[in-house]
Design a protein around this motif. Structure first.
Motif, mmCIF file in Angstrom:
data_model
loop_
_atom_site.group_PDB
_atom_site.id
_atom_site.type_symbol
_atom_site.label_atom_id
_atom_site.label_comp_id
_atom_site.label_asym_id
_atom_site.label_seq_id
_atom_site.Cartn_x
_atom_site.Cartn_y
_atom_site.Cartn_z
ATOM 1 N N GLY A 134 0.800 -1.214 0.000
ATOM 2 C CA GLY A 134 0.000 0.000 0.000
ATOM 3 C C GLY A 134 0.836 1.268 0.000
ATOM 4 N N GLY A 135 2.151 1.147 -0.234
ATOM 5 C CA GLY A 135 2.980 2.328 -0.310
ATOM 6 C C GLY A 135 3.465 2.816 1.041
ATOM 7 N N ALA A 136 3.073 2.188 2.142
ATOM 8 C CA ALA A 136 3.519 2.605 3.457
ATOM 9 C C ALA A 136 4.987 2.232 3.639
ATOM 10 N N ARG A 137 5.734 3.121 4.288
ATOM 11 C CA ARG A 137 7.141 2.828 4.543
ATOM 12 C C ARG A 137 7.237 2.154 5.901
ATOM 13 N N VAL A 138 7.962 1.036 5.951
ATOM 14 C CA VAL A 138 8.099 0.285 7.193
ATOM 15 C C VAL A 138 9.565 0.213 7.596
ATOM 16 N N ALA A 139 9.819 0.280 8.900
ATOM 17 C CA ALA A 139 11.178 0.164 9.412
ATOM 18 C C ALA A 139 11.486 -1.309 9.615
ATOM 19 N N MET A 140 12.538 -1.776 8.979
ATOM 20 C CA MET A 140 12.953 -3.169 9.114
ATOM 21 C C MET A 140 13.900 -3.287 10.296
ATOM 22 N N PRO A 141 13.781 -4.373 11.069
ATOM 23 C CA PRO A 141 14.778 -4.600 12.115
ATOM 24 C C PRO A 141 16.080 -5.053 11.447
ATOM 25 N N PRO A 142 17.203 -4.961 12.166
ATOM 26 C CA PRO A 142 18.437 -5.500 11.586
ATOM 27 C C PRO A 142 18.248 -6.996 11.316
ATOM 28 N N ILE A 143 18.570 -7.424 10.104
ATOM 29 C CA ILE A 143 18.376 -8.829 9.723
ATOM 30 C C ILE A 143 19.713 -9.548 9.795
ATOM 31 N N PRO A 144 19.796 -10.642 10.578
ATOM 32 C CA PRO A 144 21.045 -11.418 10.614
ATOM 33 C C PRO A 144 21.417 -11.887 9.206
ATOM 34 N N ASP A 145 22.720 -11.951 8.919
ATOM 35 C CA ASP A 145 23.200 -12.327 7.582
ATOM 36 C C ASP A 145 22.572 -13.627 7.075
ATOM 37 N N ALA A 146 22.431 -14.628 7.960
ATOM 38 C CA ALA A 146 21.900 -15.932 7.547
ATOM 39 C C ALA A 146 20.445 -15.859 7.093
ATOM 40 N N LEU A 147 19.758 -14.771 7.447
ATOM 41 C CA LEU A 147 18.334 -14.655 7.121
ATOM 42 C C LEU A 147 18.048 -13.634 6.028
ATOM 43 N N LYS A 148 19.060 -13.007 5.490
ATOM 44 C CA LYS A 148 18.820 -11.969 4.483
ATOM 45 C C LYS A 148 18.260 -12.586 3.206
ATOM 46 N N PRO A 149 17.166 -11.999 2.695
ATOM 47 C CA PRO A 149 16.584 -12.528 1.451
ATOM 48 C C PRO A 149 17.518 -12.265 0.271
ATOM 49 N N PRO A 150 17.384 -13.043 -0.799
ATOM 50 C CA PRO A 150 18.225 -12.844 -1.988
ATOM 51 C C PRO A 150 18.092 -11.420 -2.535
ATOM 52 N N ALA A 151 19.167 -10.922 -3.120
ATOM 53 C CA ALA A 151 19.214 -9.553 -3.643
ATOM 54 C C ALA A 151 18.216 -9.311 -4.776
ATOM 55 N N ASP A 152 17.778 -10.376 -5.449
ATOM 56 C CA ASP A 152 16.837 -10.198 -6.566
ATOM 57 C C ASP A 152 15.378 -10.200 -6.100
ATOM 58 N N GLN A 153 15.167 -10.109 -4.775
ATOM 59 C CA GLN A 153 13.808 -10.093 -4.229
ATOM 60 C C GLN A 153 13.538 -8.783 -3.488
ATOM 61 N N ALA A 154 12.267 -8.376 -3.491
ATOM 62 C CA ALA A 154 11.833 -7.155 -2.813
ATOM 63 C C ALA A 154 10.643 -7.470 -1.906
ATOM 64 N N LEU A 155 10.496 -6.673 -0.870
ATOM 65 C CA LEU A 155 9.382 -6.841 0.062
ATOM 66 C C LEU A 155 8.055 -6.582 -0.644
ATOM 67 N N ILE A 156 7.110 -7.533 -0.524
ATOM 68 C CA ILE A 156 5.791 -7.340 -1.139
ATOM 69 C C ILE A 156 4.683 -7.235 -0.088
ATOM 70 N N LEU A 157 4.940 -7.742 1.128
ATOM 71 C CA LEU A 157 3.904 -7.670 2.162
ATOM 72 C C LEU A 157 4.537 -7.841 3.535
ATOM 73 N N GLU A 158 4.057 -7.032 4.494
ATOM 74 C CA GLU A 158 4.425 -7.167 5.898
ATOM 75 C C GLU A 158 3.143 -7.529 6.640
ATOM 76 N N ALA A 159 3.206 -8.566 7.474
ATOM 77 C CA ALA A 159 2.028 -8.997 8.232
ATOM 78 C C ALA A 159 2.411 -9.241 9.688
ATOM 79 N N HIS A 160 1.593 -8.724 10.589
ATOM 80 C CA HIS A 160 1.806 -8.903 12.027
ATOM 81 C C HIS A 160 0.930 -10.054 12.500
ATOM 82 N N ALA A 161 1.553 -11.030 13.144
ATOM 83 C CA ALA A 161 0.830 -12.219 13.615
ATOM 84 C C ALA A 161 0.622 -12.139 15.126
ATOM 85 N N THR A 162 -0.585 -12.486 15.542
ATOM 86 C CA THR A 162 -0.912 -12.612 16.958
ATOM 87 C C THR A 162 -1.661 -13.921 17.101
#
Length: 164
Positions: free
Chosen positions: A7-35
């Protein structure tokens, strides 16, 4: 780092450990909060069948956007499904204990399968970050509890990535 979310909202990402970083050819498409809860069953230990432990059977959580609006659900598989019917089933590829030793670990998952036409249908990688709670009791369980279930409350933020 700031990234563009749904939806165009800017989100602050937490620092991501190296082992969990997504591939460089991918972009964020959705952020979802789970409860919700992480569900465990008391079972014989794989390492020592005479001992019993809480084994994860799956999550059960509601998903919401950054504004708190319900957008879907998360359940065993692990599966994420949005209200538009799009769905992704993930498979764990990497884990990091995360900053809170009392919470479930941070994960990187890859999509095993997708369906529908919404954002989850385009998912290639899923990150589980910002976890709170969800860990089974460290002391485990006993033979008298075998087959019983415990539901441990948790919160997490899931980041869904797709090809750029």
């Amino acid at each position: 780092a700031l990234v563009l979310g749904c939806g165009g909202a800017r989100v602050a990402m937490p620092p991501i450990p190296d082992a969990l970083k997504p591939p460089a050819d991918q972009a964020l498409i959705l952020e979802a909060h789970a409860t919700g809860v992480q569900i465990y069953e008391c079972k014989p230990s794989k390492d020592d069948p005479a001992k019993f432990e809480w084994a994860l059977t799956g999550p059960e959580a509601d998903l919401s956007d950054a504004g708190g609006k319900a957008i879907g659900k998360h359940y065993a598989g692990p599966t994420w499904e949005t209200a538009d019917g799009s769905k992704v089933v993930g498979e764990v590829k990497a884990r990091d204990p995360g900053p809170d030793p009392t919470s479930i670990p941070w994960l990187m998952l890859t999509a095993k399968s997708t369906s529908g036409t919404g954002p989850l249908a385009k998912t290639a990688t899923i990150l589980r970050l910002k976890t709170q709670g969800g860990k089974a009791a460290p002391e485990g369980c006993s033979q008298t509890q075998a087959g019983s279930e415990t539901r441990v409350p948790y919160r997490a933020t899931y980041y869904f990535y797709g090809l750029k």
